[in-house]
Design a protein around this motif. Sequence first.
Motif, short mmCIF file in Angstrom:
data_model
loop_
_atom_site.label_atom_id
_atom_site.label_comp_id
_atom_site.label_asym_id
_atom_site.label_seq_id
_atom_site.Cartn_x
_atom_site.Cartn_y
_atom_site.Cartn_z
N ALA A 14 56.40 59.45 10.80
CA ALA A 14 57.02 58.23 11.31
C ALA A 14 56.78 58.02 12.80
O ALA A 14 56.94 56.91 13.31
CB ALA A 14 58.52 58.24 11.02
N LYS B 141 56.46 50.03 8.72
CA LYS B 141 57.73 50.43 9.32
C LYS B 141 58.82 49.38 9.09
O LYS B 141 59.97 49.72 8.86
CB LYS B 141 57.56 50.70 10.81
CG LYS B 141 56.84 52.00 11.10
CD LYS B 141 56.72 52.25 12.59
CE LYS B 141 56.07 53.59 12.86
NZ LYS B 141 55.99 53.91 14.31
N TYR C 97 61.49 54.72 6.35
CA TYR C 97 60.06 54.98 6.54
C TYR C 97 59.87 56.40 7.05
O TYR C 97 60.43 56.79 8.08
CB TYR C 97 59.49 53.97 7.54
CG TYR C 97 58.03 54.20 7.88
CD1 TYR C 97 57.03 53.81 7.00
CD2 TYR C 97 57.66 54.80 9.08
CE1 TYR C 97 55.69 54.02 7.31
CE2 TYR C 97 56.33 55.01 9.39
CZ TYR C 97 55.35 54.62 8.50
OH TYR C 97 54.02 54.82 8.81
#
Length: 115
Positions: A26, A70, A103
């Motif tokens: 991420a 995202k 995410y």
Amino acid sequence: MLQTVNASTLIALLKTLPLDLTFMDAADRIVWFSAHRIFNRPPDIIGRNVRECHQPSSWAAIDRMVADFKSGSRDSEEHLVEKSDGRRIRIRYLAVRSPSGEYLGLMELAELITG
């Protein structure tokens, strides 16, 4: 019924797949790639920002795709690439999400579709 798989079985499974896999977390850092390679990747890409692994001309497209993943507006993208030697490669990018939808990163899957 869902059962857990131990780490050694999971590693063996990933080594068996005829896919070139790369996982970006991420924070946009490369954290893992598979042993099966279509695209050469040196071990020192681990920990690099994904932009550092591509030409600057690709950065805008990468930034857009990652931002979409995202935000949750998209979960996948796919490209077909034809190499100068005639090989065709399908590249898929998939958002990796937790069960709650958070995410976690991006998985790149490259597959040789012609020899």
